[in-house]
Design a protein around this motif. Structure first.
Motif, PDB file in Angstrom:
ATOM      1  N   ASN A  18      -3.938  -1.046  12.048  1.00 45.08           N
ATOM      2  CA  ASN A  18      -3.068  -0.314  11.123  1.00 45.08           C
ATOM      3  C   ASN A  18      -1.622  -0.770  11.211  1.00 45.08           C
ATOM      4  OD1 ASN A  18      -5.048   1.372   9.941  1.00 45.08           O
ATOM      5  ND2 ASN A  18      -5.011   2.707  11.726  1.00 45.08           N
ATOM      6  N   THR A  43     -10.360  -0.484   3.360  1.00 40.92           N
ATOM      7  CA  THR A  43     -11.487   0.232   3.932  1.00 40.92           C
ATOM      8  C   THR A  43     -12.834  -0.475   3.871  1.00 40.92           C
ATOM      9  OG1 THR A  43     -11.850   1.304   1.795  1.00 40.92           O
ATOM     10  CG2 THR A  43     -10.475   2.486   3.378  1.00 40.92           C
ATOM     11  N   ALA A  75      -8.939  -1.981  -1.024  1.00 43.69           N
ATOM     12  CA  ALA A  75      -8.051  -0.883  -0.654  1.00 43.69           C
ATOM     13  C   ALA A  75      -8.342   0.304  -1.557  1.00 43.69           C
ATOM     14  CB  ALA A  75      -6.592  -1.298  -0.788  1.00 43.69           C
ATOM     15  N   LEU A 106       0.836  -1.198   0.000  1.00 43.68           N
ATOM     16  CA  LEU A 106       0.000   0.000   0.000  1.00 43.68           C
ATOM     17  C   LEU A 106       0.875   1.253   0.000  1.00 43.68           C
ATOM     18  CD1 LEU A 106      -2.655  -0.932   2.724  1.00 43.68           C
ATOM     19  CD2 LEU A 106      -2.959  -0.982   0.248  1.00 43.68           C
ATOM     20  N   ARG A 129      -9.851  -2.610  12.120  1.00 49.12           N
ATOM     21  CA  ARG A 129      -8.580  -2.543  11.378  1.00 49.12           C
ATOM     22  C   ARG A 129      -7.440  -2.417  12.366  1.00 49.12           C
ATOM     23  NH1 ARG A 129      -9.683   1.314   7.390  1.00 49.12           N
ATOM     24  NH2 ARG A 129      -9.394   2.929   8.974  1.00 49.12           N
ATOM     25  N   SER A 152     -10.852   6.258   7.818  1.00 51.78           N
ATOM     26  CA  SER A 152      -9.579   6.431   8.514  1.00 51.78           C
ATOM     27  C   SER A 152      -9.794   7.002   9.919  1.00 51.78           C
ATOM     28  CB  SER A 152      -8.660   7.349   7.704  1.00 51.78           C
ATOM     29  OG  SER A 152      -9.302   8.595   7.472  1.00 51.78           O
ATOM     30  N   GLN A 187      -3.063   5.039   0.814  1.00 51.35           N
ATOM     31  CA  GLN A 187      -4.074   3.999   0.645  1.00 51.35           C
ATOM     32  C   GLN A 187      -4.391   3.339   1.973  1.00 51.35           C
ATOM     33  OE1 GLN A 187      -1.988   1.783  -2.527  1.00 51.35           O
ATOM     34  NE2 GLN A 187      -3.975   1.702  -3.564  1.00 51.35           N
ATOM     35  N   GLU A 188      -5.619   2.879   2.074  1.00 48.71           N
ATOM     36  CA  GLU A 188      -6.036   2.098   3.238  1.00 48.71           C
ATOM     37  C   GLU A 188      -6.985   1.010   2.772  1.00 48.71           C
ATOM     38  OE1 GLU A 188      -6.162   4.473   7.385  1.00 48.71           O
ATOM     39  OE2 GLU A 188      -7.727   5.037   5.962  1.00 48.71           O
ATOM     40  N   SER A 244      -1.460  -3.629   9.071  1.00 50.81           N
ATOM     41  CA  SER A 244      -2.072  -3.451   7.744  1.00 50.81           C
ATOM     42  C   SER A 244      -3.090  -4.552   7.476  1.00 50.81           C
ATOM     43  CB  SER A 244      -0.995  -3.448   6.650  1.00 50.81           C
ATOM     44  OG  SER A 244      -0.123  -2.356   6.806  1.00 50.81           O
TER      45      SER A 244
END
Length: 118
Positions: free
Chosen positions: A72, A33, A96, A26, A70, A52, A30-31, A75
């Motif tokens: 983080n 989601t 993503a 990523l 999530r 986010s 980007q995430e 990831s």
């Protein structure tokens, strides 16, 4: 970008599963989601989304039963599914996206199959 979904399987109605989506490659913006699902002959359905800022939204069909979260640092995106119903049977995918990007145009992985028997 590579997304790998896992955790699917076959369960009886009323059972639970926890899906995971591990992301690599990523960019900083980007995430991961969104979780969506698709079954043969049906349109894709966005099951859950997580901003986010940590705001979660759910499809009416899963509200109160599914939880998106999530990690983080790892990831990784999760979908905890409780009180599963036969109509939850589908292939589940994570997505993503860049900020503001529609989930339908994001990256997704190979999916993980969830089968719920009545």
């Amino acid at each position: 970008v590579q997304l790998v979904e896992s955790g699917g399987g076959s369960v009886q109605a009323g059972g639970s599963l926890r899906l995971s989506c591990a992301a690599s490659g990523l960019t900083a913006r980007q995430e991961i989601t969104v979780w969506f699902r698709q079954s043969p002959g049906k349109e894709r359905e966005r099951v859950a989304a997580l901003t986010s800022d940590g705001i979660a939204t759910y499809a009416d069909s899963v509200k109160g039963r599914f939880t998106i979260s999530r990690d983080n640092a790892k990831s990784t995106l999760y979908l905890t599914m409780n009180s599963l119903k036969p109509e939850d049977t589908a292939m589940y995918y994570c997505v993503a996206t860049f900020p503001g990007q529609p989930w339908t145009s994001g990256y997704w992985g190979q999916g993980t199959q969830v089968t719920v028997a009545s």
